[in-house]
Design a protein around this motif. Structure first.
Motif, PDB file in Angstrom:
ATOM      1  N   THR A 214       0.850  -1.195   0.000  1.00  0.00           N
ATOM      2  CA  THR A 214       0.000   0.000   0.000  1.00  0.00           C
ATOM      3  C   THR A 214       0.883   1.242   0.000  1.00  0.00           C
ATOM      4  OG1 THR A 214      -0.066   0.151   2.410  1.00  0.00           O
ATOM      5  CG2 THR A 214      -1.722  -1.256   1.350  1.00  0.00           C
ATOM      6  N   ARG A 215       0.273   2.411  -0.197  1.00  0.00           N
ATOM      7  CA  ARG A 215       1.031   3.663  -0.243  1.00  0.00           C
ATOM      8  C   ARG A 215       1.777   3.908   1.072  1.00  0.00           C
ATOM      9  NH1 ARG A 215       0.906   7.870  -3.700  1.00  0.00           N
ATOM     10  NH2 ARG A 215       1.611   9.915  -2.940  1.00  0.00           N
ATOM     11  N   GLN A 218       4.640   1.480   1.321  1.00  0.00           N
ATOM     12  CA  GLN A 218       5.738   1.880   0.444  1.00  0.00           C
ATOM     13  C   GLN A 218       6.567   2.994   1.069  1.00  0.00           C
ATOM     14  OE1 GLN A 218       3.737   2.866  -3.203  1.00  0.00           O
ATOM     15  NE2 GLN A 218       3.860   0.767  -4.006  1.00  0.00           N
ATOM     16  N   LYS A 219       5.896   3.960   1.673  1.00  0.00           N
ATOM     17  CA  LYS A 219       6.600   5.058   2.325  1.00  0.00           C
ATOM     18  C   LYS A 219       7.498   4.542   3.436  1.00  0.00           C
ATOM     19  CE  LYS A 219       5.821   9.538   4.563  1.00  0.00           C
ATOM     20  NZ  LYS A 219       4.789  10.527   5.004  1.00  0.00           N
TER      21      LYS A 219
END
Length: 255
Positions: A214-215, A218-219
């Protein structure tokens, strides 16, 4: 001419120099010298001793010393190539300790165009040990090599007849990857998986997970120690985190 070449290299700080005829060079996986450098007759092989840093329990310190050595060895290799071409008047091809690999041809990954190990053995700079590395008569396992291919006709040195390897098995029993379990073979995948934890395989695994994350995940991944290590390896180049086959070998050990 040989002594002139040898004295020049030793004067630069190279630890040993050997000479081989191209026809005496045998490597089971690398292409023929003729296909790489038509007309080449001789090989000038230079040996560079590892510092004691390769025995450090810190992989960062051990690899830092290896990077220093690679920089020095590549410089000496290039200088010798310039000398052969510029002063001795013969075309030359340098074979440094690290160079681009052919990733497009099946079976070539991890295989050098010129095997420096086989070149060193042909040039009388050592014999193969149980770990499939070259054991130098004085420096033992703690040595790397570069070579110059030339069209000069240089008398080959006598191969080493007595193998310094005692087959003590320390390299086998201390290999954390079990890459040396089969005599005469090195399981490259096992070795690289352990010695290069932030190499190509780790990159593929990381970015595969990244694509499915997910975003927010990923971060977090881009701020993780794993990514920072991968980024560092990508900037510096291939880094080894294991020098065990060097450090445990008793041959050539400095007190």
């Amino acid at each position: 001419m040989k002594e002139r070449i040898r004295d020049l290299a030793l004067g630069w700080g190279v630890d040993d120099v050997g000479f081989a005829s191209v026809c005496d060079y045998r490597s089971p996986n690398s292409p023929s010298i003729e296909s790489l450098f038509p007309g080449a007759r001789s090989m000038i092989v230079m040996a560079f001793r590892e510092l004691a840093a390769c025995e450090s329990p810190s992989p960062q310190m051990a690899m830092s010393a290896r990077l220093d050595l690679m920089e020095f060895s590549r410089s000496a290799c290039y200088r010798m190539g310039r000398f052969v071409e510029g002063t001795l008047g013969s075309p030359a091809m340098t074979v440094p300790v690290g160079y681009p690999m052919d990733f497009n041809t099946p079976g070539k990954i991890g295989v050098g165009e010129v095997s420096l190990r086989h070149a060193a053995v042909a040039a009388g700079l050592g014999t193969f040990g149980r770990h499939n590395l070259v054991v130098h008569p004085r420096f033992g396992t703690r040595v790397i090599f570069t070579a110059i291919l030339t069209k000069l006709e240089l008398a080959p040195d006598v191969p080493v007849e007595i193998n310094s390897c005692t087959d003590c098995g320390l390299c086998v029993s201390n290999c954390p990857a079990g890459a040396l379990n089969d005599a005469g073979k090195t399981d490259v995948r096992k070795c690289l998986g352990k010695s290069q934890p932030f190499g190509m395989g780790a990159n593929i695994a990381f970015w595969s997970r990244y694509g499915d994350a997910t975003r927010d995940e990923q971060k977090a991944m881009l701020q993780s120690p794993e990514y920072l290590s991968l980024y560092q390896a990508g900037s510096i180049g291939y880094q080894y985190y294991c020098f065990r086959c060097f450090s445990v070998c008793p041959i050539g050990l400095r007190n």
